[in-house]
Motif scaffolding. Structure first.
Motif, PDB file in Angstrom:
ATOM      1  N   ASN A   1      12.151  -5.677   4.915  1.00  0.00           N
ATOM      2  CA  ASN A   1      12.359  -5.029   3.620  1.00  0.00           C
ATOM      3  C   ASN A   1      13.855  -5.016   3.320  1.00  0.00           C
ATOM      4  O   ASN A   1      14.610  -4.254   3.921  1.00  0.00           O
TER       5      ASN A   1
ATOM      6  N   LEU B   1       8.308  -3.037   5.653  1.00  0.00           N
ATOM      7  CA  LEU B   1       7.530  -1.906   5.161  1.00  0.00           C
ATOM      8  C   LEU B   1       6.302  -1.746   6.050  1.00  0.00           C
ATOM      9  O   LEU B   1       5.738  -2.729   6.544  1.00  0.00           O
TER      10      LEU B   1
ATOM     11  N   SER C   1       3.250  -0.969   5.410  1.00  0.00           N
ATOM     12  CA  SER C   1       2.043  -1.631   4.898  1.00  0.00           C
ATOM     13  C   SER C   1       2.098  -3.134   5.129  1.00  0.00           C
ATOM     14  O   SER C   1       1.065  -3.772   5.387  1.00  0.00           O
ATOM     15  N   ARG C   2       3.291  -3.702   5.067  1.00  0.00           N
ATOM     16  CA  ARG C   2       3.424  -5.146   5.252  1.00  0.00           C
ATOM     17  C   ARG C   2       3.172  -5.561   6.700  1.00  0.00           C
ATOM     18  O   ARG C   2       2.455  -6.523   6.971  1.00  0.00           O
TER      19      ARG C   2
ATOM     20  N   GLN D   1       8.609   3.911   9.325  1.00  0.00           N
ATOM     21  CA  GLN D   1       8.058   2.567   9.424  1.00  0.00           C
ATOM     22  C   GLN D   1       8.095   2.098  10.881  1.00  0.00           C
ATOM     23  O   GLN D   1       8.782   2.663  11.713  1.00  0.00           O
TER      24      GLN D   1
ATOM     25  N   ALA E   1       5.637  -3.416  -1.551  1.00  0.00           N
ATOM     26  CA  ALA E   1       4.398  -3.091  -0.847  1.00  0.00           C
ATOM     27  C   ALA E   1       3.290  -4.080  -1.147  1.00  0.00           C
ATOM     28  O   ALA E   1       2.326  -4.199  -0.384  1.00  0.00           O
ATOM     29  N   SER E   2       3.421  -4.815  -2.243  1.00  0.00           N
ATOM     30  CA  SER E   2       2.421  -5.814  -2.611  1.00  0.00           C
ATOM     31  C   SER E   2       3.106  -6.895  -3.436  1.00  0.00           C
ATOM     32  O   SER E   2       4.259  -6.753  -3.844  1.00  0.00           O
TER      33      SER E   2
END
Length: 481
Positions: free
Chosen positions: A79, A327, A329-330, A358, A458-459
């Motif tokens: 990130n 991140l 989520s990644r 994280q 995040a996406s």
């Protein structure tokens, strides 16, 4: 190349500080006398040869930007959003000061090291007889393979998307120690020269002790001298040169050739001592985890400042504007929220101190047991990559899934179904397998992926074209073409 010559002369001098300065007073030319003095002894030859490996582990090459730093940022591994100090690299803003300086330094360090290699090769020929032909062949084979590796990685970074424009101008190739700039060659010609160098290196390395003694153990070959016979897994050995050849052939689109070489290495690994898949117990050991899967590494570069780099880039105490971390989520998406994967724990953990929420990267963190042989090592060529190449190039889908599922089994995962999309599954494994090793961006470039996941969001994805994949040549190179 003139400025590279000055730099390598300095490196050469520093590596030989043990030699008395008084021996060279009032003698002209000083550099030639120093060279003759150095290559008059076996210890001097070894000093210069070892100096090449020290250059490879520098921050601008495989001890930094070509493993865990710049090239991983290009692959969206971290990130780098907002006000992060490396945000402009993550956004492929190559004309701006931070990216421009970073990639200029990589280029300069690579070609300085190539000049070191060429000076070594010329000098060892000129001073033949100081060491035996057998020893000289081993050192020359390593050096030539290193020259091929550096040129290939410069091609992968600064050259065109090979799948799209293989005939486009790319980089120069230096197989002699010259002080003038060689012309830019089409990428196809660079590949031919890389393969030629590798074929020559493989011939020179045919009696490599790694075949009979493995990665660490010493051998009675070469008079039992440990410089030649021991710790072959920390040198550019025969099997590493073949791994590189498989990587190069696949990059060039020669799937048949890449398959043959990858399978040759896979089969050799079954008979070479100390090679084999790293067990779950070793990889996830709570006290001394082998996070680099050392028994699978054909060549790991030694970097005795590795743990300082680990702390400088990945430590929990680093601010959000400087830390290299994905991140949550990644990274969960990369491992499909499956901590049974040996590559997930203990390499990725939420730290108990530092206030970070994280998962942070611990692959290169030191272990308590200082006798562990995998300490200070950065993976360069691995068994897993040969299985992925074999997966991609197998003659039938059934063979492909056999190779893929063998890798997955040895990472604690279940088989993928024969109905799965093979290309998708290969990409998933590249994303898991090579974090902190500098291969993902080059994988995306090789397959010419039009999008890659955006590491700073995040996406969503980053659109990729030649503007992102092709790093511009440094001004110093363009101005002298």
């Amino acid at each position: 190349m003139n400025k590279y010559l000055y730099k390598i002369t300095f490196v050469f001098l520093v590596s030989l500080t043990a030699i008395s300065c008084s021996d060279f007073l009032d003698v002209v030319p000083q550099d030639k006398i120093l060279e003759d003095q150095t290559y008059s002894s076996e210890a001097g030859v070894q000093n210069v040869h070892n100096g090449i490996y020290l250059q490879l582990s520098g921050d601008n090459l495989y001890g930094g930007h070509l493993s865990m730093d710049a090239v991983e940022i290009l692959g969206q591994q971290y990130n780098m959003g907002g006000s992060h100090v490396k945000n402009r690299i993550a956004n492929y803003a190559y004309a701006e000061s931070v990216p421009k300086g970073t990639f200029s330094n990589i280029w300069e360090s690579a070609f300085t090291t190539i000049l070191s290699v060429n000076k070594f090769l010329e000098s060892i020929e000129e001073h033949s007889g100081v060491i035996s032909i057998e020893k000289a062949n081993l050192l020359k084979g390593e050096a030539i393979a290193i020259r091929a590796m550096l040129h290939f990685d410069m091609l992968r970074m600064y050259g065109p998307i090979y799948k799209v424009a293989p005939a486009d101008p790319s980089i120069p190739y230096y197989d002699a120690a010259v002080t003038s700039n060689n012309k830019l060659l089409p990428a196809t010609e660079v590949i031919l020269k890389v393969v030629k160098d590798l074929d020559n290196a493989i011939v020179l390395l045919q009696n490599d002790p790694i075949l009979t003694n493995g990665r660490y153990a010493a051998s009675t070959a070469f008079d039992g001298n440990p410089y030649y016979a021991a710790n072959r897994g920390q040198r550019m050995n025969l099997l590493a040169a073949k791994c590189l050849k498989a990587r190069v052939l696949l990059y060039a689109g020669d799937k048949t050739g890449a398959s043959a070489v990858a399978n040759e290495v896979i089969n050799a690994a079954k008979t070479v001592p100390s090679f084999g898949w790293t067990s779950n117990l070793d990889a996830t050991n709570s006290a001394n985890p082998d996070r680099i899967f050392s028994s699978e590494n054909f060549f790991s570069l030694s970097d005795f400042t590795l743990y300082l780099k680990q702390r400088a880039l990945f430590d929990a105490s680093i601010s959000e504007f400087e830390i290299y971390s994905p991140l949550l989520s990644r990274i969960n998406a990369v491992f499909e929220s499956n901590d049974n994967d040996y590559r997930s724990l203990p390499t990725w953990k939420i730290p108990s101190t530092g206030g970070k929420t994280q998962k942070l990267f611990y692959k290169y963190e030191d272990v308590p047991d200082k006798t562990k042989l995998f300490r200070f090592q950065i993976p360069m060529f691995k068994l897993s990559e040969m299985y992925l190449i074999a997966t991609e190039t197998a003659a039938t889908p059934a063979e492909s899934f056999t190779f893929l599922n063998t890798l997955r089994f040895n990472r604690g995962l279940t088989n993928v179904a024969a109905t799965a999309v093979l290309a998708t599954e290969i990409t998933k494994e590249y994303r898991k397998e090579f974090i902190g090793e500098g291969q993902l961006f080059f994988y995306y470039k090789r397959i010419n992926s039009t999008t890659i996941p955006n590491g700073s969001a995040a996406s969503g994805n980053v659109s990729m074209t030649a503007l992102q994949y092709v790093v511009p040549l440094p001004d110093a190179e363009i101005n002298f073409q």
